[in-house]
Design a protein around this motif. Structure first.
Motif, PDB file in Angstrom:
ATOM      1  N   MET A   1      23.211 -62.239  -9.568  1.00 10.61           N
ATOM      2  CA  MET A   1      22.364 -61.784 -10.661  1.00 10.61           C
ATOM      3  C   MET A   1      22.517 -60.275 -10.840  1.00 10.61           C
ATOM      4  SD  MET A   1      18.229 -62.225 -11.023  1.00 10.61           S
ATOM      5  CE  MET A   1      17.315 -61.422 -12.315  1.00 10.61           C
ATOM      6  N   ALA A   2      22.711 -59.836 -12.092  1.00  8.85           N
ATOM      7  CA  ALA A   2      22.898 -58.416 -12.369  1.00  8.85           C
ATOM      8  C   ALA A   2      21.632 -57.627 -12.086  1.00  8.85           C
ATOM      9  CB  ALA A   2      23.312 -58.226 -13.822  1.00  8.85           C
ATOM     10  N   LYS A   3      21.811 -56.386 -11.649  1.00  8.78           N
ATOM     11  CA  LYS A   3      20.685 -55.469 -11.480  1.00  8.78           C
ATOM     12  C   LYS A   3      20.487 -54.730 -12.794  1.00  8.78           C
ATOM     13  CE  LYS A   3      22.451 -53.123  -8.058  1.00  8.78           C
ATOM     14  NZ  LYS A   3      22.563 -52.125  -6.944  1.00  8.78           N
ATOM     15  N   VAL A   4      19.263 -54.780 -13.323  1.00  8.54           N
ATOM     16  CA  VAL A   4      18.957 -54.170 -14.611  1.00  8.54           C
ATOM     17  C   VAL A   4      17.752 -53.249 -14.451  1.00  8.54           C
ATOM     18  CG1 VAL A   4      18.264 -54.560 -17.003  1.00  8.54           C
ATOM     19  CG2 VAL A   4      19.858 -56.151 -15.890  1.00  8.54           C
ATOM     20  N   MET A   5      17.933 -51.980 -14.766  1.00 12.07           N
ATOM     21  CA  MET A   5      16.858 -50.998 -14.614  1.00 12.07           C
ATOM     22  C   MET A   5      16.468 -50.419 -15.963  1.00 12.07           C
ATOM     23  SD  MET A   5      16.752 -47.476 -12.305  1.00 12.07           S
ATOM     24  CE  MET A   5      16.557 -48.337 -10.741  1.00 12.07           C
ATOM     25  N   VAL A   6      15.171 -50.392 -16.224  1.00 14.71           N
ATOM     26  CA  VAL A   6      14.617 -49.723 -17.392  1.00 14.71           C
ATOM     27  C   VAL A   6      13.962 -48.432 -16.926  1.00 14.71           C
ATOM     28  CG1 VAL A   6      12.897 -49.822 -19.239  1.00 14.71           C
ATOM     29  CG2 VAL A   6      14.249 -51.866 -18.672  1.00 14.71           C
ATOM     30  N   ILE A   7      14.333 -47.312 -17.536  1.00 15.91           N
ATOM     31  CA  ILE A   7      13.797 -46.005 -17.168  1.00 15.91           C
ATOM     32  C   ILE A   7      13.133 -45.388 -18.392  1.00 15.91           C
ATOM     33  CG2 ILE A   7      14.304 -43.719 -16.226  1.00 15.91           C
ATOM     34  CD1 ILE A   7      16.996 -44.987 -15.215  1.00 15.91           C
ATOM     35  N   THR A   8      11.824 -45.225 -18.362  1.00 11.50           N
ATOM     36  CA  THR A   8      11.158 -44.548 -19.466  1.00 11.50           C
ATOM     37  C   THR A   8      11.332 -43.042 -19.301  1.00 11.50           C
ATOM     38  OG1 THR A   8       8.971 -44.378 -18.406  1.00 11.50           O
ATOM     39  CG2 THR A   8       9.469 -46.420 -19.603  1.00 11.50           C
ATOM     40  N   GLY A   9      11.406 -42.331 -20.419  1.00 14.59           N
ATOM     41  CA  GLY A   9      11.692 -40.902 -20.328  1.00 14.59           C
ATOM     42  C   GLY A   9      13.030 -40.676 -19.658  1.00 14.59           C
ATOM     43  N   GLY A  10      14.031 -41.494 -20.028  1.00 16.85           N
ATOM     44  CA  GLY A  10      15.294 -41.505 -19.301  1.00 16.85           C
ATOM     45  C   GLY A  10      16.392 -40.633 -19.865  1.00 16.85           C
ATOM     46  N   SER A  11      16.106 -39.829 -20.869  1.00 19.54           N
ATOM     47  CA  SER A  11      17.181 -39.074 -21.512  1.00 19.54           C
ATOM     48  C   SER A  11      17.498 -37.746 -20.832  1.00 19.54           C
ATOM     49  CB  SER A  11      16.851 -38.825 -22.987  1.00 19.54           C
ATOM     50  OG  SER A  11      15.709 -37.988 -23.111  1.00 19.54           O
ATOM     51  N   ARG A  12      16.561 -37.216 -20.042  1.00 18.73           N
ATOM     52  CA  ARG A  12      16.795 -35.908 -19.429  1.00 18.73           C
ATOM     53  C   ARG A  12      16.002 -35.772 -18.142  1.00 18.73           C
ATOM     54  NH1 ARG A  12      13.742 -32.272 -24.085  1.00 18.73           N
ATOM     55  NH2 ARG A  12      11.716 -33.304 -23.968  1.00 18.73           N
ATOM     56  N   GLY A  13      16.231 -34.685 -17.427  1.00 24.23           N
ATOM     57  CA  GLY A  13      15.481 -34.394 -16.207  1.00 24.23           C
ATOM     58  C   GLY A  13      15.600 -35.485 -15.164  1.00 24.23           C
ATOM     59  N   ILE A  14      14.479 -35.808 -14.541  1.00 22.56           N
ATOM     60  CA  ILE A  14      14.453 -36.823 -13.488  1.00 22.56           C
ATOM     61  C   ILE A  14      14.917 -38.169 -14.032  1.00 22.56           C
ATOM     62  CG2 ILE A  14      12.898 -38.163 -12.004  1.00 22.56           C
ATOM     63  CD1 ILE A  14      11.255 -35.549 -11.686  1.00 22.56           C
ATOM     64  N   GLY A  15      14.512 -38.506 -15.246  1.00 21.53           N
ATOM     65  CA  GLY A  15      14.912 -39.782 -15.821  1.00 21.53           C
ATOM     66  C   GLY A  15      16.408 -39.903 -15.988  1.00 21.53           C
ATOM     67  N   ALA A  16      17.047 -38.865 -16.520  1.00 22.07           N
ATOM     68  CA  ALA A  16      18.497 -38.896 -16.704  1.00 22.07           C
ATOM     69  C   ALA A  16      19.221 -38.942 -15.369  1.00 22.07           C
ATOM     70  CB  ALA A  16      18.938 -37.678 -17.507  1.00 22.07           C
ATOM     71  N   ALA A  17      18.756 -38.169 -14.399  1.00 24.17           N
ATOM     72  CA  ALA A  17      19.374 -38.190 -13.071  1.00 24.17           C
ATOM     73  C   ALA A  17      19.281 -39.581 -12.457  1.00 24.17           C
ATOM     74  CB  ALA A  17      18.702 -37.155 -12.170  1.00 24.17           C
ATOM     75  N   THR A  18      18.135 -40.242 -12.662  1.00 21.94           N
ATOM     76  CA  THR A  18      17.957 -41.593 -12.149  1.00 21.94           C
ATOM     77  C   THR A  18      18.880 -42.564 -12.860  1.00 21.94           C
ATOM     78  OG1 THR A  18      15.637 -41.098 -11.636  1.00 21.94           O
ATOM     79  CG2 THR A  18      16.260 -43.420 -11.742  1.00 21.94           C
ATOM     80  N   ALA A  19      19.023 -42.425 -14.173  1.00 23.21           N
ATOM     81  CA  ALA A  19      19.908 -43.306 -14.938  1.00 23.21           C
ATOM     82  C   ALA A  19      21.349 -43.190 -14.463  1.00 23.21           C
ATOM     83  CB  ALA A  19      19.805 -42.972 -16.420  1.00 23.21           C
ATOM     84  N   LEU A  20      21.817 -41.977 -14.256  1.00 23.52           N
ATOM     85  CA  LEU A  20      23.194 -41.762 -13.816  1.00 23.52           C
ATOM     86  C   LEU A  20      23.423 -42.327 -12.413  1.00 23.52           C
ATOM     87  CD1 LEU A  20      23.593 -38.125 -15.162  1.00 23.52           C
ATOM     88  CD2 LEU A  20      24.907 -40.116 -15.933  1.00 23.52           C
ATOM     89  N   LEU A  21      22.473 -42.085 -11.523  1.00 23.30           N
ATOM     90  CA  LEU A  21      22.606 -42.586 -10.158  1.00 23.30           C
ATOM     91  C   LEU A  21      22.541 -44.109 -10.131  1.00 23.30           C
ATOM     92  CD1 LEU A  21      22.931 -41.585  -7.244  1.00 23.30           C
ATOM     93  CD2 LEU A  21      20.444 -41.591  -7.043  1.00 23.30           C
ATOM     94  N   ALA A  22      21.656 -44.688 -10.922  1.00 17.33           N
ATOM     95  CA  ALA A  22      21.529 -46.147 -10.968  1.00 17.33           C
ATOM     96  C   ALA A  22      22.813 -46.778 -11.494  1.00 17.33           C
ATOM     97  CB  ALA A  22      20.344 -46.538 -11.839  1.00 17.33           C
ATOM     98  N   ALA A  23      23.380 -46.183 -12.528  1.00 22.59           N
ATOM     99  CA  ALA A  23      24.615 -46.727 -13.088  1.00 22.59           C
ATOM    100  C   ALA A  23      25.739 -46.692 -12.059  1.00 22.59           C
ATOM    101  CB  ALA A  23      25.006 -45.941 -14.339  1.00 22.59           C
ATOM    102  N   ARG A  24      25.832 -45.610 -11.316  1.00 26.32           N
ATOM    103  CA  ARG A  24      26.855 -45.514 -10.269  1.00 26.32           C
ATOM    104  C   ARG A  24      26.620 -46.535  -9.155  1.00 26.32           C
ATOM    105  NH1 ARG A  24      25.968 -39.651 -10.914  1.00 26.32           N
ATOM    106  NH2 ARG A  24      27.699 -38.794 -12.121  1.00 26.32           N
ATOM    107  N   ASP A  25      25.347 -46.945  -9.011  1.00 24.61           N
ATOM    108  CA  ASP A  25      24.996 -47.907  -7.966  1.00 24.61           C
ATOM    109  C   ASP A  25      25.098 -49.353  -8.456  1.00 24.61           C
ATOM    110  OD1 ASP A  25      24.145 -48.301  -5.263  1.00 24.61           O
ATOM    111  OD2 ASP A  25      22.131 -48.806  -5.989  1.00 24.61           O
TER     112      ASP A  25
END
Length: 248
Positions: A1-25
């Protein structure tokens, strides 16, 4: 099953850093944002550059109709959600409580408290074993302000994050038997654009030397904690708060 993450406020700052790290993971990532189209596109392009699957959805995470539409798009384009990061928040100019308007207080609580609760509601409907889901993780982004109170500055912001702490604790117990873990991170002074909303964009730089570690934190450091809490490495962790305040 695919891992799917929703990040609110995900375009910059902590949200963007989390999005990039999650994608790499290996996550499929939904970047939710409200206003900054250019920054959302930039973050999305960075994710696509290393071949990960991601979408950016413009929506007010404190408006239920828009939250419903957001989750329907995630269902259709990425698959069932397995992780929610409630990161979207706002802050206002430094002020004492007797100077705060009703509009400010209502906006603060709607964005910082009602929004995360609405997003959790619709994530739970998909992840909970009670509703036929396969479990998952919710990570709420709180603040060290929740335990310090921010007197003479942002008591309303601190109170909203205190509410998030109570929500995290209560929801973790409510969902513990349904396959969903609920935790929170509490960042302190982090080098992002967030404090520009308060009229003090250089706040972290001005105050960081007073921290025990002598510096402000980086968004990636918070993102690492969020990803750990979302992962199977934290499978026995729920109702827990990770402080990232440099000793403050």
């Amino acid at each position: 099953m695919a891992k799917v993450m929703v990040i609110t406020g995900g375009s910059r700052g902590i949200g963007a850093a989390t999005a990039l790290l999650a994608a790499r993971d290996g996550y499929r990532v939904c970047i939710n944002y409200q206003t900054d189209d250019a920054q959302a596109r930039d973050t999305l392009e960075q994710i696509h550059a290393f071949g990960a699957r991601a979408i950016a959805i413009k929506a007010d995470a404190s408006n239920e109709d828009e939250v419903i539409a957001l989750f329907h798009r995630v269902d259709a384009e990425l698959g069932p959600i397995t992780a929610l990061v409630n990161n979207a928040a706002t802050i206002a100019h430094q002020s004492r409580v007797e100077e705060m308007s009703e509009f400010r207080l209502l906006k603060m609580m709607k964005t910082n408290v009602v929004g995360p609760m609405l997003c959790a509601k619709h994530a739970i409907a998909r992840m909970s074993t009670r509703h036929g889901g396969f479990g998952g993780s919710i990570v709420n982004v709180s603040s060290v302000a929740a335990r310090l109170g921010s007197p003479n500055e942002y008591v309303d912001y601190a109170a909203s994050k205190g509410a998030i702490d109570a929500f995290t604790l209560g929801l973790s117990k409510e969902l513990a038997g349904e396959g969903i873990r609920v935790n929170a991170v509490r960042p302190g002074y982090i080098h992002t654009q967030f404090h520009a909303l308060s009229g003090d964009p250089d706040r972290v730089r001005k105050l960081e030397k007073a921290l025990p570690v002598g510096r402000g934190g980086q968004p990636d450091e918070v993102a690492e904690a969020i990803l750990w809490l979302s992962s199977e490495m934290a499978s026995y962790v729920t109702g827990t708060f990770l402080d990232l305040g440099g000793g403050r």
